[in-house]
Design a protein around this motif. Structure first.
Motif, PDB file in Angstrom:
ATOM      1  N   MET B  86      69.259  42.459  28.130  1.00 56.51           N
ATOM      2  CA  MET B  86      69.777  41.415  27.511  1.00 56.51           C
ATOM      3  C   MET B  86      71.515  41.147  27.672  1.00 56.51           C
ATOM      4  O   MET B  86      72.291  40.649  26.983  1.00 56.51           O
ATOM      5  N   GLY B  87      71.888  41.790  28.875  1.00 56.79           N
ATOM      6  CA  GLY B  87      73.319  41.897  29.092  1.00 56.79           C
ATOM      7  C   GLY B  87      74.106  42.903  27.993  1.00 56.79           C
ATOM      8  O   GLY B  87      73.738  43.504  27.429  1.00 56.79           O
ATOM      9  N   ARG B  88      75.517  42.757  28.111  1.00 55.37           N
ATOM     10  CA  ARG B  88      76.317  43.774  27.134  1.00 55.37           C
ATOM     11  C   ARG B  88      77.019  42.803  26.032  1.00 55.37           C
ATOM     12  O   ARG B  88      77.215  41.777  26.492  1.00 55.37           O
ATOM     13  N   SER B  89      76.924  43.542  25.019  1.00 56.15           N
ATOM     14  CA  SER B  89      77.632  43.056  24.204  1.00 56.15           C
ATOM     15  C   SER B  89      79.561  43.233  24.365  1.00 56.15           C
ATOM     16  O   SER B  89      79.883  44.128  24.724  1.00 56.15           O
ATOM     17  N   THR B  90      80.131  42.099  24.409  1.00 58.97           N
ATOM     18  CA  THR B  90      81.293  41.979  24.495  1.00 58.97           C
ATOM     19  C   THR B  90      82.328  42.674  23.484  1.00 58.97           C
ATOM     20  O   THR B  90      83.179  43.222  23.236  1.00 58.97           O
ATOM     21  N   THR B  91      81.695  42.779  22.210  1.00 59.21           N
ATOM     22  CA  THR B  91      82.153  43.519  21.012  1.00 59.21           C
ATOM     23  C   THR B  91      81.801  45.101  21.191  1.00 59.21           C
ATOM     24  O   THR B  91      82.936  45.838  21.036  1.00 59.21           O
ATOM     25  N   SER B  92      80.515  45.554  21.328  1.00 55.62           N
ATOM     26  CA  SER B  92      80.442  47.111  21.228  1.00 55.62           C
ATOM     27  C   SER B  92      80.786  47.498  22.839  1.00 55.62           C
ATOM     28  O   SER B  92      80.779  48.819  23.076  1.00 55.62           O
ATOM     29  N   GLY B  93      80.563  46.638  23.684  1.00 54.73           N
ATOM     30  CA  GLY B  93      80.672  46.949  25.318  1.00 54.73           C
ATOM     31  C   GLY B  93      79.373  47.726  25.612  1.00 54.73           C
ATOM     32  O   GLY B  93      79.264  48.062  26.587  1.00 54.73           O
ATOM     33  N   ALA B  94      78.444  47.984  24.846  1.00 55.11           N
ATOM     34  CA  ALA B  94      77.098  48.613  25.193  1.00 55.11           C
ATOM     35  C   ALA B  94      76.143  47.536  25.464  1.00 55.11           C
ATOM     36  O   ALA B  94      76.171  46.324  25.085  1.00 55.11           O
ATOM     37  N   PRO B  95      74.938  47.970  26.291  1.00 54.37           N
ATOM     38  CA  PRO B  95      74.006  47.041  26.437  1.00 54.37           C
ATOM     39  C   PRO B  95      73.494  46.719  25.264  1.00 54.37           C
ATOM     40  O   PRO B  95      73.137  47.343  24.274  1.00 54.37           O
ATOM     41  N   ILE B 304      78.231  37.231  15.618  1.00 49.91           N
ATOM     42  CA  ILE B 304      78.656  36.132  15.229  1.00 49.91           C
ATOM     43  C   ILE B 304      80.077  35.745  15.072  1.00 49.91           C
ATOM     44  O   ILE B 304      80.616  34.905  15.841  1.00 49.91           O
ATOM     45  N   SER B 305      80.723  36.517  14.202  1.00 50.60           N
ATOM     46  CA  SER B 305      82.013  36.231  14.238  1.00 50.60           C
ATOM     47  C   SER B 305      82.974  36.491  15.300  1.00 50.60           C
ATOM     48  O   SER B 305      84.036  36.296  15.442  1.00 50.60           O
ATOM     49  N   HIS B 306      82.453  37.376  16.142  1.00 50.77           N
ATOM     50  CA  HIS B 306      83.285  37.719  17.294  1.00 50.77           C
ATOM     51  C   HIS B 306      82.615  36.649  18.528  1.00 50.77           C
ATOM     52  O   HIS B 306      83.066  36.842  19.704  1.00 50.77           O
ATOM     53  N   LEU B 307      81.505  35.754  18.161  1.00 53.51           N
ATOM     54  CA  LEU B 307      81.158  34.766  19.216  1.00 53.51           C
ATOM     55  C   LEU B 307      80.601  35.962  20.397  1.00 53.51           C
ATOM     56  O   LEU B 307      80.665  35.374  21.651  1.00 53.51           O
ATOM     57  N   ASP B 308      79.851  36.677  20.129  1.00 47.61           N
ATOM     58  CA  ASP B 308      79.467  37.706  21.177  1.00 47.61           C
ATOM     59  C   ASP B 308      78.139  36.996  21.799  1.00 47.61           C
ATOM     60  O   ASP B 308      76.857  37.512  20.918  1.00 47.61           O
ATOM     61  N   THR B 309      78.157  36.243  22.993  1.00 48.71           N
ATOM     62  CA  THR B 309      76.964  35.481  23.139  1.00 48.71           C
ATOM     63  C   THR B 309      75.670  36.382  23.368  1.00 48.71           C
ATOM     64  O   THR B 309      74.722  36.233  22.840  1.00 48.71           O
ATOM     65  N   SER B 310      75.928  37.556  24.157  1.00 47.84           N
ATOM     66  CA  SER B 310      74.668  38.422  24.542  1.00 47.84           C
ATOM     67  C   SER B 310      73.967  38.780  23.091  1.00 47.84           C
ATOM     68  O   SER B 310      72.726  38.995  22.817  1.00 47.84           O
ATOM     69  N   ALA B 311      74.940  39.461  22.444  1.00 47.08           N
ATOM     70  CA  ALA B 311      74.628  39.904  21.080  1.00 47.08           C
ATOM     71  C   ALA B 311      73.643  39.060  19.984  1.00 47.08           C
ATOM     72  O   ALA B 311      72.763  39.185  19.789  1.00 47.08           O
ATOM     73  N   ILE B 312      74.462  37.774  20.143  1.00 49.72           N
ATOM     74  CA  ILE B 312      73.920  36.984  19.285  1.00 49.72           C
ATOM     75  C   ILE B 312      72.380  36.321  19.902  1.00 49.72           C
ATOM     76  O   ILE B 312      71.453  36.386  19.062  1.00 49.72           O
ATOM     77  N   LEU B 313      72.321  36.374  21.202  1.00 47.70           N
ATOM     78  CA  LEU B 313      71.186  35.633  21.817  1.00 47.70           C
ATOM     79  C   LEU B 313      70.130  36.970  21.634  1.00 47.70           C
ATOM     80  O   LEU B 313      68.862  36.830  21.217  1.00 47.70           O
ATOM     81  N   GLY B 314      70.669  38.286  21.832  1.00 46.92           N
ATOM     82  CA  GLY B 314      69.577  39.243  21.741  1.00 46.92           C
ATOM     83  C   GLY B 314      68.896  39.464  20.290  1.00 46.92           C
ATOM     84  O   GLY B 314      67.608  39.497  20.091  1.00 46.92           O
ATOM     85  N   PHE B 315      69.788  39.169  19.294  1.00 47.10           N
ATOM     86  CA  PHE B 315      69.549  39.080  18.015  1.00 47.10           C
ATOM     87  C   PHE B 315      68.587  38.081  17.888  1.00 47.10           C
ATOM     88  O   PHE B 315      67.403  38.285  16.818  1.00 47.10           O
ATOM     89  N   SER B 316      68.722  36.846  18.120  1.00 45.50           N
ATOM     90  CA  SER B 316      68.044  35.707  17.745  1.00 45.50           C
ATOM     91  C   SER B 316      66.670  35.845  18.476  1.00 45.50           C
ATOM     92  O   SER B 316      65.620  35.764  17.826  1.00 45.50           O
ATOM     93  N   ILE B 317      66.621  36.507  19.728  1.00 44.56           N
ATOM     94  CA  ILE B 317      65.284  36.592  20.430  1.00 44.56           C
ATOM     95  C   ILE B 317      64.458  37.564  19.515  1.00 44.56           C
ATOM     96  O   ILE B 317      63.270  37.330  19.240  1.00 44.56           O
ATOM     97  N   VAL B 318      64.983  38.766  18.876  1.00 45.49           N
ATOM     98  CA  VAL B 318      64.307  39.665  18.116  1.00 45.49           C
ATOM     99  C   VAL B 318      63.884  38.731  16.891  1.00 45.49           C
ATOM    100  O   VAL B 318      62.522  38.992  16.454  1.00 45.49           O
TER     101      VAL B 318
END
Lengths: 503, 345
Positions: B86-95, B304-318
């Motif tokens: 699901m890509g890398r989170s720009t906030t945490s830097g982790a996948p 969401i508050s960091h506009l972290d696209t990959s993380a938002i999408l990953g969460f939404s998919i789950v």
């Protein structure tokens, strides 16, 4: 119960104001970064007075007359927590890592041209351009080069490993991190500072707590100090015989930045009128725990014996006169921008509405999300004179560097609109720019301060901002925790575990 | 075993629903991607802080591929997704997958516990109220339900902490668990289950004691809805003709209630519970905050508050998948409870 067990004996339990994101010292920002000052150390640090630079890993240093060449002699017998000895190569490697990563405090090493290792304990750093480098060095933590090479994965400079582990020379190292809950730090037994006094063996840092929960924990003794509290609870903390509330003046100031280039506020008379219409006493009553602002720069950074010529009393009549002179006798609409979760900005906006309303200015409060806030603020120049252009917003400026440069350059230098510059509302005074340029290249401290003071006075006369307040750091803490030293330079986590003990 | 006509129809039905889910997810990722991009704001500054120089911002964009055109970024995300990345989170830097694996088990555990508590308490309460309509139990149960529904979750949470942690000292204030023994093996990430698998009673108690308060505070609303729905639905069944017939045939009241009326009353209850599980799997931010529960809700808020696209999408998919699957399970459950509900409806 774990927390109860921890608070007993030789363990300290505190909290932090967010769940740390990355604890890589070359990536972390904000509160995470200052929390790491317990695990990592820089070459020099800022003394508790918030101004003086003092020795840590560098025992001594010399600066060339042009302020471009720095020679450091390192402290001997220092090792990283993984056993690697600290030497000049390790320092050079950390500076290079920060430069390569382009994260965290990379802006500090941006002016660095070369780093030469002269001997295992000596290194020379040459800058490409003048910059208060020594004062900025506390923002560069030194990491173990062995840990970097051992944990490097696919050229990531070991960022994956460092984002969850520590390998510094500091007194406490991370032992465990339950994400979303707590970080547990234990002693670095070989710490060069020694363990002669009754320091804590273990320190637990709870992730951001709900203020209600934090209060329960603090009152139960399962938490020793909290950064997550509601101002409304302060009287209860003060009345509690087990607690004390630390209050310490910071070097942080709050400004209502005004649009200096477009719209009615481009006229200095209008800006002065706004300052005269504002009533600081109402603000003081609304937020408590603040001091009047010192003007553009906190006085601590301008040397002893100087009093800036600010100190505006509310004077509505004079304010109306100035508005009329500027051609706004009938007032105008002032667009005030604020980002929604920040309650104090809303309170400020409402007071501004009340105060400016008295001189005929209508304040239009525009609420946006934090991510949008700076986007709007940075597009002031392209918005120009359009009706929804921003006329003012609140900005809290912190002494990132313990030098007046941190305020005079960041906030008022004509070109300081991007990077770490904060002059988004386009103040520009060539005389001020020249004084800052000259000061930065002046090796003589007394002369430098004199130049800074002149710039400070010129800025005051231009009324670029409404100077709102100087902030006070407040933290409830258990009374049996002793040795607290407030370190204003370490902004959002301004104390160190090593200095604390339990009576 | 040869497929009966019914089970063949069921397989067909499930396949249709799962294919539908794939399209829902696809549509959702497009919409989310566009929304996140449309929100004015700079995800890079949100992560790097406002001291970052232009060079730092550019290096960051390049590293996370944010300098590519949006459609290229979207296609890259999609092709990664097919490989389970699901890509890398720009906030945490982790996948993002790793982040989700860190926070999701806690959410699943909390949601499950809260649903179990709700059924264990809400269902009997509703049954008692229904068979004693207008009686003392009924009135007490109705009042209790109203109080639970009207109580804000943060207030209830703090109240529970005050009583069980501060005053009585029986339970921890929050957090998920204390120390795990070094030999403790994690199989599912769900601590209660893992403790059972490890046969470690100390960890089991520790996990349960941490789970109890957040789960209970989260179940207040569901206890009330389950109780009210049960009361209403069972009450209706009990007044049906077939029940009266059964009673007049001389069947014991207990048998009539539990064997005949209750089964028919279950459909609305399953609906209420199913919807709520779906919601809970998306995280419960307020409860997580008050009890320091390291769940997915707080992770999503930060993304969401960091506009972290990959993380938002990953969460939404789950969250969307969980919601859709639970709905599917609920629909299938209907068919078992009431054979008149078919696969075509």
């Amino acid at each position: 119960m774990l927390s109860a067990a921890l608070a007993q004996g030789n363990a300290l339990v505190v909290d932090t104001s967010q769940d740390p994101v990355s604890i890589d010292p070359h990536v972390a920002t904000s509160v995470d970064f200052y929390l790491l000052g317990n695990a990592y150390e820089p070459l020099v640090t800022v003394a508790p007075d918030g101004v003086t630079v003092e020795s840590v890993l560098a025992e001594s240093w010399e600066v060339s007359d042009d302020g471009l060449v720095f020679e450091f002699t390192l402290r001997e017998g220092v090792t990283f927590a993984d056993g690697t000895p600290l030497d000049a190569d390790a320092v050079a490697a950390s500076i290079q890592r920060l430069k390569d990563l382009q994260r965290g405090s990379a802006w500090v090493v941006e002016p660095v041209d070369t780093v030469e290792v002269l001997s295992p304990t000596q290194l020379r750093i040459t800058l490409a351009k003048p910059f208060p480098f020594l004062q900025a060095l506390p923002l560069v933590y030194i990491v173990s080069p062995t840990a970097v090479s051992e944990h490097e994965v696919e050229g990531d400079n070991a960022t994956a490993w460092f984002s969850e582990h520590t390998a510094g020379t500091g007194p406490y190292q991370l032992a465990r991190w339950d994400k979303g809950q707590r970080l547990v730090f234990t002693r670095n037994e070989d710490y060069w500072g020694g363990w002669e006094r009754d320091h804590f063996d273990e320190v637990t840092v709870l992730s951001q707590l709900d203020p209600g929960t934090a209060r329960l924990l603090l009152e139960s003794g399962d938490l020793d100090a909290t950064l997550n509290f509601s101002v409304d609870d302060l009287p209860a903390f003060e009345a509690n015989p087990d607690l004390t509330v630390i209050e310490a003046p910071t070097l942080q100031q709050l400004y209502l930045r005004l649009n200096n280039k477009y719209g009615p506020t481009a006229d200095p008379r209008v800006r002065e009128a706004i300052a005269l219409a504002w009533n600081p006493a109402d603000w003081q009553a609304a937020v408590q725990n603040t001091l009047p602002a010192d003007g553009p720069t906190p006085v601590e950074l301008l040397g002893a014996g100087y009093t800036p010529s600010v100190g505006v009393e509310q004077d509505l009549e004079r304010a109306r006169e100035l508005l009329a002179e500027a051609g706004y006798a009938d007032g105008f609409t002032f667009n005030y921008l604020w980002d929604n979760p920040y309650e104090y900005k809303r309170v400020f906006g409402e007071l501004l509405q009340a105060h400016l309303g008295q001189i005929g200015i209508t304040v239009n409060m525009i609420a946006v999300s934090p991510a949008t806030f700076f986007e709007r603020v940075q597009s002031v120049d392209s918005d120009g004179d359009s009706p929804d252009a921003i006329h003012g917003f609140l900005l809290r400026a912190v002494p990132r560097i313990p030098d007046a440069y941190s305020f005079l350059y960041f906030l008022y230098y004509s070109d300081a609109q991007e990077g770490f510059g904060r002059n988004y509302l386009l103040y520009s005074n060539p005389e001020v720019d020249a004084l800052i340029d000259e000061a930065i290249q002046t090796p003589d401290t007394a002369h430098k301060l004199e130049l800074y003071r002149q710039a400070n006075e010129l800025i005051i006369a231009d009324h670029p901002d409404l100077f709102v307040e100087k902030s006070i750091f407040t933290m409830p803490i258990r009374k049996d925790i002793q040795g607290f030293v407030f370190r204003p330079a370490e902004q959002w986590f301004p104390f160190r575990f090593y200095e604390l003990h339990r009576e | 075993m040869p497929l009966t006509r019914d089970s063949a129809r069921m397989v067909q039905y499930l396949t249709r629903r799962l294919i539908g889910l794939v399209f829902v997810l696809l549509g959702m990722t497009v919409v989310m991607f566009v929304i996140v991009r449309l929100i004015p704001g700079d995800p890079v500054r949100a992560v790097l802080g406002y001291d970052a120089t232009t060079e730092m911002v550019e290096a960051f964009r390049a590293h996370y591929g944010l300098d590519r055109p949006v459609h290229v970024q979207y296609l890259a995300f999609l092709s990664g997704l097919l490989r389970g990345d699901m890509g890398r989170s720009t906030t945490s830097g982790a996948p993002v997958v790793r982040d989700l694996a860190t926070y999701l088990p806690a959410t699943v555990e909390l949601a499950t516990a809260s649903v179990v508590i709700s059924i264990l308490l809400g269902f009997p309460l509703g049954v008692l109220a229904a068979i004693n309509r207008g009686g003392l139990v009924d009135r007490l149960a109705t009042t209790a339900s109203l109080v639970f529904i009207a109580t804000p979750v943060f207030w209830f949470g703090l109240l529970l902490q005050l009583v069980f942690y501060r005053v009585l000292g029986w339970l921890p204030y929050g957090g998920r668990i204390g120390d795990l023994p070094p030999e403790f093996a994690s199989h599912t990430g769900l601590l209660v289950i893992d403790a059972l698998l490890n046969g470690d009673l100390r960890v089991l108690w520790d996990a349960l004691s941490h789970l109890l308060l957040p789960a209970f505070s989260l179940s207040a609303l569901l206890i009330a809805s389950v109780a009210r729905t049960t009361r209403m639905s069972l009450g209706q069944s009990l007044s049906e003709l077939y029940v009266q017939t059964a009673r007049s045939k001389g069947l014991a009241r207990r048998v009539v209630v539990f064997k005949h009326a209750l089964r028919n009353a279950l459909v609305p209850i399953v609906t209420v519970v199913g919807l709520r599980i779906g919601e809970l799997l998306g995280g419960a931010v307020i409860t997580e905050t008050i009890f320091q529960w390291p769940g997915i809700g707080s992770y999503a808020v930060r993304a969401i508050s960091h506009l972290d696209t990959s993380a938002i999408l990953g969460f939404s998919i789950v969250a969307v998948t969980a919601y859709a699957l639970i709905n599917l399970v609920v629909d299938v459950a209907y068919m078992f409870l009431d054979p008149r509900i078919g696969t075509r409806s």
